[in-house]
Structures are given as structure tokens and as C-alpha cells.
Design a protein around this motif. Structure first.
Motif, mmCIF file in Angstrom:
data_model
loop_
_atom_site.group_PDB
_atom_site.id
_atom_site.type_symbol
_atom_site.label_atom_id
_atom_site.label_comp_id
_atom_site.label_asym_id
_atom_site.label_seq_id
_atom_site.Cartn_x
_atom_site.Cartn_y
_atom_site.Cartn_z
ATOM 1 N N LEU A 152 -5.258 8.401 4.166
ATOM 2 C CA LEU A 152 -6.088 7.823 5.231
ATOM 3 C C LEU A 152 -5.235 7.444 6.435
ATOM 4 O O LEU A 152 -5.582 7.725 7.585
ATOM 5 C CB LEU A 152 -6.837 6.608 4.669
ATOM 6 C CG LEU A 152 -7.829 5.872 5.542
ATOM 7 C CD1 LEU A 152 -7.194 4.948 6.545
ATOM 8 C CD2 LEU A 152 -8.793 6.815 6.236
ATOM 9 N N LEU A 153 -4.092 6.801 6.167
ATOM 10 C CA LEU A 153 -3.245 6.348 7.280
ATOM 11 C C LEU A 153 -2.702 7.519 8.088
ATOM 12 O O LEU A 153 -2.500 7.402 9.301
ATOM 13 C CB LEU A 153 -2.108 5.466 6.759
ATOM 14 C CG LEU A 153 -2.541 4.094 6.224
ATOM 15 C CD1 LEU A 153 -1.372 3.371 5.568
ATOM 16 C CD2 LEU A 153 -3.128 3.229 7.328
ATOM 17 N N THR A 154 -2.468 8.664 7.419
ATOM 18 C CA THR A 154 -1.976 9.818 8.179
ATOM 19 C C THR A 154 -2.999 10.253 9.237
ATOM 20 O O THR A 154 -2.616 10.796 10.267
ATOM 21 C CB THR A 154 -1.634 11.030 7.283
ATOM 22 O OG1 THR A 154 -2.744 11.311 6.460
ATOM 23 C CG2 THR A 154 -0.401 10.791 6.451
ATOM 24 N N TYR A 156 -4.680 8.327 11.240
ATOM 25 C CA TYR A 156 -4.396 7.555 12.446
ATOM 26 C C TYR A 156 -3.091 8.030 13.088
ATOM 27 O O TYR A 156 -2.958 8.070 14.304
ATOM 28 C CB TYR A 156 -4.318 6.066 12.113
ATOM 29 C CG TYR A 156 -5.662 5.481 11.790
ATOM 30 C CD1 TYR A 156 -6.528 5.106 12.796
ATOM 31 C CD2 TYR A 156 -6.079 5.339 10.471
ATOM 32 C CE1 TYR A 156 -7.780 4.585 12.526
ATOM 33 C CE2 TYR A 156 -7.318 4.821 10.176
ATOM 34 C CZ TYR A 156 -8.172 4.441 11.205
ATOM 35 O OH TYR A 156 -9.408 3.941 10.925
ATOM 36 N N ILE A 157 -2.118 8.387 12.250
ATOM 37 C CA ILE A 157 -0.833 8.838 12.774
ATOM 38 C C ILE A 157 -1.000 10.167 13.516
ATOM 39 O O ILE A 157 -0.561 10.319 14.659
ATOM 40 C CB ILE A 157 0.210 8.969 11.632
ATOM 41 C CG1 ILE A 157 0.475 7.581 11.025
ATOM 42 C CG2 ILE A 157 1.498 9.602 12.143
ATOM 43 C CD1 ILE A 157 1.292 7.588 9.764
ATOM 44 N N VAL A 161 -0.491 11.188 17.414
ATOM 45 C CA VAL A 161 0.383 12.281 17.862
ATOM 46 C C VAL A 161 -0.392 13.237 18.781
ATOM 47 O O VAL A 161 0.131 13.688 19.808
ATOM 48 C CB VAL A 161 0.970 13.041 16.643
ATOM 49 C CG1 VAL A 161 1.670 14.317 17.073
ATOM 50 C CG2 VAL A 161 1.928 12.146 15.873
ATOM 51 N N ILE B 271 1.009 4.211 16.912
ATOM 52 C CA ILE B 271 0.979 4.701 15.520
ATOM 53 C C ILE B 271 1.958 3.960 14.611
ATOM 54 O O ILE B 271 1.905 4.112 13.402
ATOM 55 C CB ILE B 271 1.227 6.222 15.420
ATOM 56 C CG1 ILE B 271 2.618 6.590 15.910
ATOM 57 C CG2 ILE B 271 0.161 7.003 16.153
ATOM 58 C CD1 ILE B 271 2.950 8.051 15.676
ATOM 59 N N TYR B 274 0.785 2.131 11.312
ATOM 60 C CA TYR B 274 0.383 3.000 10.211
ATOM 61 C C TYR B 274 1.604 3.597 9.511
ATOM 62 O O TYR B 274 1.655 3.693 8.286
ATOM 63 C CB TYR B 274 -0.558 4.101 10.717
ATOM 64 C CG TYR B 274 -1.652 3.551 11.607
ATOM 65 C CD1 TYR B 274 -2.610 2.692 11.088
ATOM 66 C CD2 TYR B 274 -1.700 3.839 12.965
ATOM 67 C CE1 TYR B 274 -3.598 2.157 11.895
ATOM 68 C CE2 TYR B 274 -2.689 3.311 13.778
ATOM 69 C CZ TYR B 274 -3.635 2.469 13.243
ATOM 70 O OH TYR B 274 -4.601 1.935 14.043
#
Lengths: 352, 307
Positions: A152-154, A156-157, A161, B271, B274
Motif C-alpha cells: 500500500l505504501l508503495t 504513495y511513493i 515519483v 514521499i 512512506y
């Protein structure tokens, strides 16, 4: 004294998932109607307009099916990963990284044959999706870190990007108001089959069959199921459960990445925040509602694609597009409630 | 000059931490009973929009807090119904709760986008620009002090009261608890709704004080960070609070780095929370080697085998 008691049914109807879905969908339409009524909109008018504008003509039908492509592909990816009893909540990010990988390869390579070029770019999308889930996959199999939170956090990352790329290194100076990367050349646009229906839909059919075969018919599918079961069984069967989990995650991520590639090459033609409008999240509903069955994902994905198109067109009469999301989520809640009655039986028991 | 900046940093840290902590504490209580609720993000969102709408329409801030907390709690009862009463998959139900919560709050808040709050939740004292540590501590709004109170009382309730012991017993071994006569389903149902209420309070803090306006998806992943905080805190209130302060500090620090002379792209800055959450989870899992302190029955639906 009479008492109500719960019993687990010995056999569960084979079509229970289908019936649950169907009743769940009716419940969801009912909930959607109530919300529309509260907003002073006629449910019948709204839903018939949604129906007409999503499946009423060749053009609208092809738009609906185009919308279904990312839902189906990401849903298939989620279902493959679920074979090893793991969750992929990161399809949204994988779709974006798939599109980013496509653009990266497009900028940095020179291929003269358009068909080979498109093929290379589709592969790039798949690889991008796999790369996106690489860190959650490594941290899961090596250290045992909860994959639900990391995938899940990826999202947002990767979204961060994407914003960085389209406002920085890849910013198209010609796109003034809406930050986006430059368009890819027309030679790599995916062709259409009928009406506006993208060639991506054929890829989608192919990958549905592939996923069905992989999950249900192949040796690897069998090994995945063992790996997702008890650890002892896997040891006895000589199956490296961690390795299967790792491979399953990379393949599943790749499916979502491919969705991003198709979205870029057939719809947006450039990297922007519009590559995905929550497809990765809707795909979770699609996969869960079908009990992770590839053929079911294809059908429900198509229906939900139409629902999303319907949702976006009714904005013109002042109805929020979120009504489609709410119907989709309520369908699953409804289906879960109905599924209970297929798996359990409530009986009156005489107490002494 | 640097002192003023440090005080500002401390103030921002506490505010960011409060938001994360309340939601995490609620999830901790839910998980203690053996129910995993991945719907935190959706529940915060519901509380945030309900509180904001009430505040705009009534200009009564306490009614807004109450409505925000209640709506999230009622919303969480969907998860309780599906997982506790109907024994369906907790992961699926929680995820859908998040999706439904975000969609529902966007739909409800459609006409409120961009509107500013007239009656924002203010500091309990008249100090609005704290200049030293004491002033920072006494100039927070009411929810901050409620959060401190909840931290202390939750820890006490879990350790010292019958309800706390019962909750823990149910989460560790629901079958034995049931045979000892504990009401497993009732305990789990209450714990899930309490978790929802806490998430609602966190949401209210978000829209009435932290960012006093409404936009779609303004929870921006904080519910998921709260879930990670429960793991970080090893299912213990004080440690979870420590984690919240740490994450709050990072959330407050990163945008300020520029004033300390670091050149950073604002997109990359966004980011970092996270990335750090993932890093912390990895380090923690390696360090604890599997012994995370998670309730043993978490995620397992309780079904009484008929004897």
C-alpha cells in the motif's frame, strides 16, 4: 427453551460466489438509489442514463471495455498473488510504475519496427510493475514484513515519483496547465479493433486465459497453493514456499504494470496523473468479489468498467462520479453478507 | 531565532503526532480483541468529513466533534457486522471499508471542497504563538489533551480492569475465552466500534484543526501509517505514542529542512514518510525476529464448534 445456533454447512454451493455477487449487486444498486434519492435525483433516470452511455452504442461499449482492461489485468495480478495467500494492495502504484517504465524505455531506445517497438514497451510495463513490488516481495520473503502495508505504501511513493517526474525531468513545456510528460509518438499507439476498442482488450483476454491456466492447471499453480497453505505441507512436498511467494508477487505486479503500459499506449499516450484513476483499488474489489477466479475477474472487471464509465458520464447531470465507487464497494459488502448464508446455517436448537 | 524555529517544529510535531496517535490507539484496541481492521484510512475520512460538515453548518465545534466520532463508529460497525457476526474475511472487509469510506466522504464533501472553517478548533489557552516548551504544551487544542488522557486510560484499562483482561483474552485465544464464558462476539463488536470512534476523533482533528478545510483524499495515507504504528508500538499504548511522536517529528521536520539550508525537491519531501515507514517496519521485523507482540488470534474469525 429454543435457541438459535450456527452450524457450518458440510457442502457449499459451487455457484455461491456467483449468487452472492448477484444479490450483492442488487443490494448495491438499492444503496445507490437511496443516495441518489437523498440528493434529489431520480434513480431510474440516473441508472438508465448510465446504462445507455456505458453499453448503449459501439462507442460507449468500447469505452467501457477499455476501462475494464486495467481493472481486469490488475485484478488478475492480485488473484495470482493471492494463490500464495498474500495480498497485493499496491496495484495502483504498479500501474503507474508500468507506465513510467514504458516512457523511460521509449525515451532511451530507438527501434525502427513499430510492432517490435510496441512489444518491447509492453514488456517494459510488465517489468516496471514487477520492479514496483520487488521491495515488498523481498521484505516479505526475507524478513516477513507485512506485505499489505508495504504494498500500500508503495502506491504513495510511486505516485510521488510520478508527480516529481512530470513536474521535473519529464515535464512537457507544451503542457501548461496540466503537468504531464511529453506524448509518445503515434507509431507506438496501440491499434484499435472495433470502434474505439483497444488492441489491449485482446491482450487482456490472452492474459485472463494465461492466469486461469497458471493458477488452476499448471504445476506452478499447484505449488503456489501448497506454498500458501501450511508451512509443514510445503516442506514435506519439497516446495520452497518463499521462492514461490516471491515469483508469484513479481508476476502479479507485472500484470498490473502491463495494465499501466496499455493505459499509456492506448488511452493517455503520455505519463500523467491520469494514468490510473484508482484502478488498482477497484481491482481489489473485482478480485475479492470473484473469490480470486480469473474468468470471474474478466466478467466482473468488464461490468465494473462499464459502471465506471457510467459514473463518469452522469457527472454531466450533476451526480457525483463517486456513486460508481460506492456501488462497487457496496456490492462486495453485500456479497460478503450473502456468502455468510451459503457457508453457515442457523438452526433452532432445543436447550435442556 | 533558531529557538523560535525549534519551538515551531516541536509544536508541529505534537500536532502531527496527535492525529496519527489517536487513530493508531483505536486500531490497537480493535486488534487487541483479535479483529484486524484495515479500514482506518476510510474511517478517518468519514470522521473528517462528518465533523467538517457539522462545523460549517452549525458552527458548533463540540457538536462537530461528537458527530465526527459517532459517524466513524457507526461506519466501523459495518466491519464488525461483516467480520464478527458474519465471520467473513477481515482483510477484504477492512480494505473495502477504506475504499467505501474514501468514496463516501468525497461524495458527501463534494459541496464543501475549498470552503474554509470559520470556527476552527482553537488552543485551550489564549496563547496562539507559543514561544517556549511550556507554552507549546499548554497551547494545544482540546483533542490533544483528550489524546493524552486516552493514552493513559487505555493503558490502565488494558492492564488493570476486567474489560481489558477480557479483551486481551479474547484476542489471544477466543476459543478458551468462549469456554470460560466470555462473550467473544460482543467484546469484538465493541472493540471494533471503539476503534472506529477513535479514528473519527483523529479525522475531526484533521479537518477542524490540522488542515481546516476539506479536499478529496485529504487523509493521504495517514490511516495506513497508523496501522504501521500499531506494529511499531508492539500493541502497547505508550510505545505507540512514542512512535507517533517520532513519525510526527518526521512529518514536521521534512518540510522545514529547507529553512535549515537543505535543498530538497518538494515532491521527494512528500514521499519520505512512506519510505521511512517501510524502513522502520523492516528494521523492526528484523530486530524482533517474528516476536512482534501481535494478538495471537488476529484475523481469525471466531466460530463456536457445536459440541
Amino acid at each position: 427453551m429454543n435457541n438459535l445456533k450456527l452450524f457450518k454447512r458440510q457442502t457449499v454451493n459451487e455457484l455461491s460466489t456467483f449468487y452472492s455477487f448477484l444479490i450483492g449487486f442488487i443490494i448495491a444498486i438499492f444503496i445507490g438509489s437511496i443516495i441518489l434519492l437523498i440528493q434529489d435525483k431520480s434513480p431510474i433516470d440516473t441508472f438508465s442514463l448510465m446504462l445507455r452511455l456505458s453499453v448503449g452504442s459501439i462507442n460507449s461499449l468500447s469505452a467501457s471495455l477499455n476501462k475494464a482492461i486495467p481493472l481486469i489485468l490488475a485484478g488478475l495480478g492480485i488473484s495470482i498473488i493471492n494463490s500464495v495467500k498474500l495480498w497485493n494492495i499496491g496495484a495502483e502504484g504498479q500501474i503507474f510504475l508500468g507506465a513510467i517504465a514504458v516512457n523511460f524505455i521509449y525515451i532511451n531506445t530507438q527501434i525502427n519496427s513499430p510492432s517490435i517497438h510496441i512489444f518491447v514497451l509492453l514488456v517494459a510495463g510488465f517489468v516496471g510493475g514487477s520492479l514496483c513490488i520487488l521491495i515488498p516481495a523481498i521484505t516479505k520473503v526475507v524478513f516477513g514484513v507485512n506485505e499489505i502495508i508495504t504494498t500500500l505504501l508503495t502506491n504513495y511513493i510511486v505516485f510521488g515519483v510520478t508527480i516529481f517526474l512530470i513536474n521535473g525531468p519529464w515535464k512537457d513545456p507544451k503542457s501548461l496547465n496540466f503537468p504531464a510528460a511529453a506524448y509518445v509518438g503515434e507509431e507506438v499507439f496501440l491499434p484499435t479493433i472495433i470502434g474505439k476498442l483497444s488492441f489491449g482488450f485482446l491482450i487482456c483476454i490472452l492474459f485472463t486465459i494465461l492466469a486461469h491456466y497458471l493458477k488452476n492447471k499448471s504445476v506452478f499453480g499447484f505449488e503456489m497453493r501448497i506454498a500458501g497453505g501450511s508451512a509443514m505441507t510445503a516442506v514435506y512436498a519439497g516446495i520452497n514456499a518463499k521462492q514461490k511467494a516471491f515469483i508469484a508477487m513479481l508476476i502479479g505486479g507485472g500484470f498490473a504494470g502491463l495494465a499501466g503500459a496499455i493505459e499509456l499506449l492506448s488511452q493517455t499516450h503520455r505519463v500523467s496523473t491520469g494514468i490510473s484513476q484508482g484502478f488498482g483499488y477497484t481491482a481489489i474489489i473485482v478480485a475479492a468479489i470473484t473469490g480470486m477466479r480469473p474468468l470471474g475477474i474478466f466478467l466482473v472487471g468488464s461490468l465494473f468498467g462499464a459502471l465506471s464509465i457510467g459514473g463518469s458520464v452522469i457527472q454531466t447531470i450533476g451526480v457525483s462520479a463517486y456513486i460508481a465507487d460506492i456501488i462497487q464497494a457496496s456490492t462486495l459488502f453485500g456479497a460478503l453478507i450473502i456468502q455468510f448464508f451459503f457457508t453457515y446455517q442457523i438452526k433452532k436448537v432445543e436447550n435442556d | 531565532m533558531i529557538d523560535i524555529q525549534l519551538i515551531g517544529l516541536l509544536n508541529a510535531t505534537l500536532q502531527a503526532a496527535t492525529l496519527l496517535f489517536i487513530a493508531a490507539l483505536g486500531e490497537l484496541i480493535t486488534e487487541k480483541s483479535g479483529i484486524l481492521n484495515l479500514g482506518v484510512e476510510g474511517m478517518i475520512s468519514i470522521g473528517a468529513v462528518a465533523g467538517f460538515m457539522t462545523a460549517i453548518n452549525t458552527e458548533n465545534i463540540f457538536l462537530a466533534i461528537l458527530i465526527g466520532v459517532l459517524s466513524s463508529s457507526i461506519f466501523a460497525s459495518i466491519h464488525a457486522l461483516v467480520t464478527v457476526v458474519l465471520k467473513q474475511d477481515q482483510t477484504v472487509s477492512g480494505l473495502i471499508l477504506t475504499i467505501l469510506g474514501l468514496a463516501l466522504s468525497s461524495l458527501l464533501g463534494k459541496n464543501y471542497v475549498g470552503r474554509k472553517l470559520v470556527t476552527k478548533l482553537e488552543s485551550v489557552t489564549s496563547i496562539s504563538e507559543p514561544t517556549n516548551i511550556v507554552e507549546v504544551l499548554i497551547s494545544q487544542n482540546i483533542i490533544f489533551y483528550i489524546a493524552v488522557l486516552l493514552m493513559i486510560s487505555t493503558s490502565l484499562i488494558l492492564k488493570k480492569t476486567m474489560f481489558g483482561r477480557r479483551l486481551e483474552a479474547v484476542g489471544e485465544d477466543s476459543k478458551s475465552s468462549d469456554s470460560m464464558g466470555l462473550k467473544v462476539a460482543k467484546t469484538q463488536f465493541i472493540a471494533t466500534c471503539v476503534g472506529g470512534a477513535f479514528a473519527g476523533l483523529s479525522g475531526v482533528y484533521l479537518t477542524l484543526s490540522y488542515v481546516p478545510y476539506w479536499t478529496d483524499n485529504m487523509t493521504s495515507g495517514r490511516g495506513w501509517i497508523a496501522l504501521a504504528l500499531v506494529i511499531f508500538g508492539g500493541w502497547k499504548p505508550y510505545r505507540t505514542a512514542l512512535g507517533a511522536v517520532l513519525f510526527g517529528f518526521l512529518e514536521a521536520l521534512v518540510p522545514r529542512l529547507q529553512t535549515y539550508g537543505f535543498e530538497l525537491s518538494p515532491y521527494i519531501v512528500k514521499i519520505t514518510p512512506y519510505v521511512i515507514t517501510i524502513l522502520v517496519l523492516v528494521i523492526l521485523t528484523i530486530y524482533k525476529g517474528g516476536k512482534t507482540g501481535a494478538p495471537k488470534n488476529i484475523g481469525v474469525p471466531f466460530f463456536r464448534e457445536n459440541r
